[in-house]
Design a protein around this motif. Sequence first.
Motif, PDB file in Angstrom:
ATOM      1  N   SER A 455     -29.259  35.514 157.532  1.00  0.00           N
ATOM      2  CA  SER A 455     -29.101  33.858 156.358  1.00  0.00           C
ATOM      3  C   SER A 455     -28.206  34.420 155.720  1.00  0.00           C
ATOM      4  O   SER A 455     -27.825  32.970 155.336  1.00  0.00           O
ATOM      5  CB  SER A 455     -30.901  34.048 156.714  1.00  0.00           C
ATOM      6  OG  SER A 455     -31.822  33.462 157.636  1.00  0.00           O
ATOM      7  N   LEU A 456     -28.235  35.621 154.891  1.00  0.00           N
ATOM      8  CA  LEU A 456     -27.408  34.840 154.251  1.00  0.00           C
ATOM      9  C   LEU A 456     -25.779  34.998 154.250  1.00  0.00           C
ATOM     10  O   LEU A 456     -25.347  34.410 153.387  1.00  0.00           O
ATOM     11  CB  LEU A 456     -27.675  36.254 153.501  1.00  0.00           C
ATOM     12  CG  LEU A 456     -29.596  36.392 152.191  1.00  0.00           C
ATOM     13  CD1 LEU A 456     -29.243  37.658 150.908  1.00  0.00           C
ATOM     14  CD2 LEU A 456     -29.429  34.870 151.177  1.00  0.00           C
ATOM     15  N   LYS A 457     -25.953  35.702 155.475  1.00  0.00           N
ATOM     16  CA  LYS A 457     -24.602  36.211 155.356  1.00  0.00           C
ATOM     17  C   LYS A 457     -24.074  34.349 156.541  1.00  0.00           C
ATOM     18  O   LYS A 457     -22.464  34.182 156.319  1.00  0.00           O
ATOM     19  CB  LYS A 457     -24.100  37.090 156.256  1.00  0.00           C
ATOM     20  CG  LYS A 457     -24.333  38.368 156.127  1.00  0.00           C
ATOM     21  CD  LYS A 457     -23.885  39.273 157.016  1.00  0.00           C
ATOM     22  CE  LYS A 457     -24.019  41.084 156.831  1.00  0.00           C
ATOM     23  NZ  LYS A 457     -24.318  42.252 157.763  1.00  0.00           N
ATOM     24  N   ARG A 513     -38.285  30.092 143.936  1.00  0.00           N
ATOM     25  CA  ARG A 513     -37.345  29.037 144.650  1.00  0.00           C
ATOM     26  C   ARG A 513     -35.994  28.478 143.140  1.00  0.00           C
ATOM     27  O   ARG A 513     -36.606  27.795 142.610  1.00  0.00           O
ATOM     28  CB  ARG A 513     -37.268  28.189 145.308  1.00  0.00           C
ATOM     29  CG  ARG A 513     -36.221  27.615 146.309  1.00  0.00           C
ATOM     30  CD  ARG A 513     -36.152  26.359 147.334  1.00  0.00           C
ATOM     31  NE  ARG A 513     -37.712  26.576 147.961  1.00  0.00           N
ATOM     32  CZ  ARG A 513     -37.353  27.369 149.431  1.00  0.00           C
ATOM     33  NH1 ARG A 513     -35.647  27.826 149.678  1.00  0.00           N
ATOM     34  NH2 ARG A 513     -38.386  27.807 150.008  1.00  0.00           N
ATOM     35  N   ARG A 514     -34.863  28.944 143.216  1.00  0.00           N
ATOM     36  CA  ARG A 514     -34.547  29.110 142.508  1.00  0.00           C
ATOM     37  C   ARG A 514     -33.962  27.516 142.467  1.00  0.00           C
ATOM     38  O   ARG A 514     -33.997  26.326 143.231  1.00  0.00           O
ATOM     39  CB  ARG A 514     -33.119  29.479 142.278  1.00  0.00           C
ATOM     40  CG  ARG A 514     -31.697  29.150 141.039  1.00  0.00           C
ATOM     41  CD  ARG A 514     -32.526  30.026 140.199  1.00  0.00           C
ATOM     42  NE  ARG A 514     -32.128  31.574 140.100  1.00  0.00           N
ATOM     43  CZ  ARG A 514     -31.111  31.935 140.044  1.00  0.00           C
ATOM     44  NH1 ARG A 514     -29.622  31.768 139.477  1.00  0.00           N
ATOM     45  NH2 ARG A 514     -30.806  33.886 139.991  1.00  0.00           N
ATOM     46  N   GLN A 515     -34.255  26.669 140.733  1.00  0.00           N
ATOM     47  CA  GLN A 515     -33.614  25.275 140.719  1.00  0.00           C
ATOM     48  C   GLN A 515     -33.282  25.285 139.137  1.00  0.00           C
ATOM     49  O   GLN A 515     -34.303  25.263 138.110  1.00  0.00           O
ATOM     50  CB  GLN A 515     -35.590  24.606 140.729  1.00  0.00           C
ATOM     51  CG  GLN A 515     -36.047  25.030 142.371  1.00  0.00           C
ATOM     52  CD  GLN A 515     -37.656  24.443 142.206  1.00  0.00           C
ATOM     53  OE1 GLN A 515     -38.244  23.701 140.937  1.00  0.00           O
ATOM     54  NE2 GLN A 515     -38.467  24.199 143.343  1.00  0.00           N
ATOM     55  N   LYS A 523     -30.456  37.286 147.229  1.00  0.00           N
ATOM     56  CA  LYS A 523     -28.570  36.777 147.220  1.00  0.00           C
ATOM     57  C   LYS A 523     -28.165  38.840 147.933  1.00  0.00           C
ATOM     58  O   LYS A 523     -29.130  38.621 148.250  1.00  0.00           O
ATOM     59  CB  LYS A 523     -27.599  37.414 146.327  1.00  0.00           C
ATOM     60  CG  LYS A 523     -28.216  36.172 144.696  1.00  0.00           C
ATOM     61  CD  LYS A 523     -27.097  36.310 143.569  1.00  0.00           C
ATOM     62  CE  LYS A 523     -27.570  34.993 142.677  1.00  0.00           C
ATOM     63  NZ  LYS A 523     -27.007  34.976 141.167  1.00  0.00           N
ATOM     64  N   LEU A 524     -26.781  38.183 148.358  1.00  0.00           N
ATOM     65  CA  LEU A 524     -26.649  38.972 149.882  1.00  0.00           C
ATOM     66  C   LEU A 524     -25.569  40.121 148.278  1.00  0.00           C
ATOM     67  O   LEU A 524     -24.692  39.496 147.966  1.00  0.00           O
ATOM     68  CB  LEU A 524     -25.433  38.867 151.062  1.00  0.00           C
ATOM     69  CG  LEU A 524     -25.215  39.905 151.518  1.00  0.00           C
ATOM     70  CD1 LEU A 524     -26.638  41.059 152.600  1.00  0.00           C
ATOM     71  CD2 LEU A 524     -24.431  39.763 152.632  1.00  0.00           C
ATOM     72  N   ARG A 530     -27.219  44.733 150.758  1.00  0.00           N
ATOM     73  CA  ARG A 530     -28.082  44.832 150.735  1.00  0.00           C
ATOM     74  C   ARG A 530     -29.102  43.207 150.117  1.00  0.00           C
ATOM     75  O   ARG A 530     -27.953  43.094 149.013  1.00  0.00           O
ATOM     76  CB  ARG A 530     -29.200  45.812 150.606  1.00  0.00           C
ATOM     77  CG  ARG A 530     -29.097  46.999 150.945  1.00  0.00           C
ATOM     78  CD  ARG A 530     -29.820  48.022 150.060  1.00  0.00           C
ATOM     79  NE  ARG A 530     -29.821  48.501 149.303  1.00  0.00           N
ATOM     80  CZ  ARG A 530     -28.960  49.609 148.978  1.00  0.00           C
ATOM     81  NH1 ARG A 530     -29.217  50.359 150.406  1.00  0.00           N
ATOM     82  NH2 ARG A 530     -28.449  50.162 148.166  1.00  0.00           N
ATOM     83  N   PRO A 531     -29.532  42.687 150.820  1.00  0.00           N
ATOM     84  CA  PRO A 531     -30.718  41.144 150.082  1.00  0.00           C
ATOM     85  C   PRO A 531     -31.346  41.897 148.286  1.00  0.00           C
ATOM     86  O   PRO A 531     -30.675  43.539 147.852  1.00  0.00           O
ATOM     87  CB  PRO A 531     -31.612  41.016 150.796  1.00  0.00           C
ATOM     88  CG  PRO A 531     -31.143  41.687 151.758  1.00  0.00           C
ATOM     89  CD  PRO A 531     -30.623  43.565 151.158  1.00  0.00           C
ATOM     90  N   GLN A 532     -30.208  40.736 147.447  1.00  0.00           N
ATOM     91  CA  GLN A 532     -30.730  41.486 146.019  1.00  0.00           C
ATOM     92  C   GLN A 532     -32.293  40.523 145.507  1.00  0.00           C
ATOM     93  O   GLN A 532     -31.258  38.900 145.874  1.00  0.00           O
ATOM     94  CB  GLN A 532     -29.520  41.308 145.401  1.00  0.00           C
ATOM     95  CG  GLN A 532     -29.775  41.406 143.383  1.00  0.00           C
ATOM     96  CD  GLN A 532     -28.507  42.060 143.060  1.00  0.00           C
ATOM     97  OE1 GLN A 532     -28.089  41.021 142.412  1.00  0.00           O
ATOM     98  NE2 GLN A 532     -28.299  42.738 143.060  1.00  0.00           N
ATOM     99  N   LEU A 533     -33.142  40.562 145.368  1.00  0.00           N
ATOM    100  CA  LEU A 533     -33.780  39.591 144.191  1.00  0.00           C
ATOM    101  C   LEU A 533     -32.843  39.558 142.805  1.00  0.00           C
ATOM    102  O   LEU A 533     -32.970  40.075 141.626  1.00  0.00           O
ATOM    103  CB  LEU A 533     -35.065  39.517 143.956  1.00  0.00           C
ATOM    104  CG  LEU A 533     -35.766  40.538 145.077  1.00  0.00           C
ATOM    105  CD1 LEU A 533     -37.239  40.226 145.138  1.00  0.00           C
ATOM    106  CD2 LEU A 533     -36.006  39.435 146.527  1.00  0.00           C
TER     107      LEU A 533
END
Length: 634
Positions: A455-457, A513-515, A523-524, A530-533
Amino acid sequence: MSTPFQGEGGLGAPPASAWVKFLRSYGPTPNNLTMFDEYVANALGRAKVAPISLSTPLLDAMVHHFESKAPGSILIAGTAGDGKTYHCRALWTRIGGDPREWASKGNVKELRLADGRLAVFIKDLSEFNGEESDLPLQRLEKSVLGGDDSEVVILAANHGQLLDRLRDLGKRQDRTHPLRKPLQECFLQAGPAPQRLAVFDLSRSTSRKTLDEVAQAVAGHPEWANCAHCSLKADGKVCPIDENRRRLLGESDGRQLARRLGDLVEIARLNGLHLPVRDLLALCSNMVLGYADAKGAKENLMTCADVPKIQEGGHIGKASIYANAFGANLPKRRASGRPVFKAMASFSVGEETTNAADGLLVYGKDDSRLQADFARLVAVDPIYGATAEFRSAQDAYLEGHEGARLEGGSAEFMEMLEDQRRRLYFALPEAEPGYPRWSMTAFRFAGDYLDIIESLKAKRPVSDGTRGRIARGLNRVMTGLLLENVDRIFIASSGGFTQSRVSVLCDHETPSRRQGGVGMAIKLDEETGRPQLDVSLSPGPGNSVAFDLTPIRHEFLARVAEGALPASFSNECLEDLLAFKAKLLRKAEIVRKVGFAGDDDEVGGEASALTLNFIDIEPGGRGFARPVTVRALA
């Protein structure tokens, strides 16, 4: 009755026997010799077969570096089995070196370039003993740090070994070697390479694509064409070697096996485990040639000469490619000595299962409610699924008396059951209702993890279900409470910066969720893949804390979100998340102080009052922060 063969490659030998014997040398034998590029070249000459041809992913970049006439030298780095010497040899040939000269004795090869420079190839630093490596390292230093443009050194070396040799050389010279620290940062922290040294790190190039290439090179090799008219597969006979290589090639399942094997290798890689090309060759060779009985095949790897007696004994099921993929055909010590099989074992495929899957395998042929599924998912494969051996052991297990089970019948069936679970992981259709394939592994949420990356890609949002599960897992770790919140994240403490597992004081809360620059974003990380929180507590730079979401950490959060106790799964993951929580608490304190400094209402306010936010839980598990004002006694 089949005609006995007279040796490997002798009169009457199967037409592909020389190739199979050569491929066997790549497998996980106790004395594997394919660690040396020179051995492969010599073995090819003896076997008189075409070599396994793999791409050299960094070769074009190396050639471009040469053609650019950039000053300095080249380091081809990696771990054992990454193909350093293979790349080194390919580069030698591409720039005009004689292959015969390369094959001759000697670890140092020199080639005069058209521009007058001398190209000095050091094929493998490990071939030098102790102080023997001083001279080549001094030539490298002279080129890189001394500004000498008369030579360009091309050095192939293991990360750790190179750093050790530089350290020892520095000690002998009573100094700290100036190349050691920058190279260490380059290897371990992806830092910049030293000036005038082009570093090509092969340990960063292995991926799912590499596995696909190796599998195709092994299973699709031209030498297999010799099997077309082999008597071992005539008259309806099944040759397990040919059967396995066809399954690896994906002829019967549209390459589903290869894709799912790639999923496992990718999860292992994202967990930080590097699998060199040599290990992937051993994996694919073992999948094709593996056999679970050393009496039937020496060192548990088949040759063509083993196939007739395997066919006559009716034990083809012991060659199952699905069991071989996990090294289940190998003695445990030999399997654990190989990083690739150690990685595959970490998924516990064969041991992990569900009640539904085991019910299907044990009772499916007799239970009218399961018979259709059994026929579709198990009996459909008479070679490695519902074999005659499996059905016989199944009947003995179901119909035998308790004493017979205790005397070994049960153990035999349980081993077969493990193999069937392994087959199901590879064979279950996607989104099979009732039998999710990731439930056959220790990483039950790995499919969601891979979906996050895809999804991120593709610049798509992460699914609400996956994001919510991550948020719920974070809340439960942060607070130690069974919260159900998925829309917000509570950053809680027990009144101080402690590692308390239960924290009911909410220091800060933020959206999941970022707002508006606040909340959690997924993020990737381009460097790791890897994903990153990324949790931001206030708009603007410097107000967020990042957390590297490895597959094992994601699995931990998902399991906790589904009700598992944090300490029961992984203490290491729990400690990592508590460290993340501590960073968030410190960041929350900074944000709070900045807010207070800019809030005039606080000045001259009721200094004797303190407001604490306690986390309360509503019926249904939803938490909320309840402010409580505490005033000092007059």
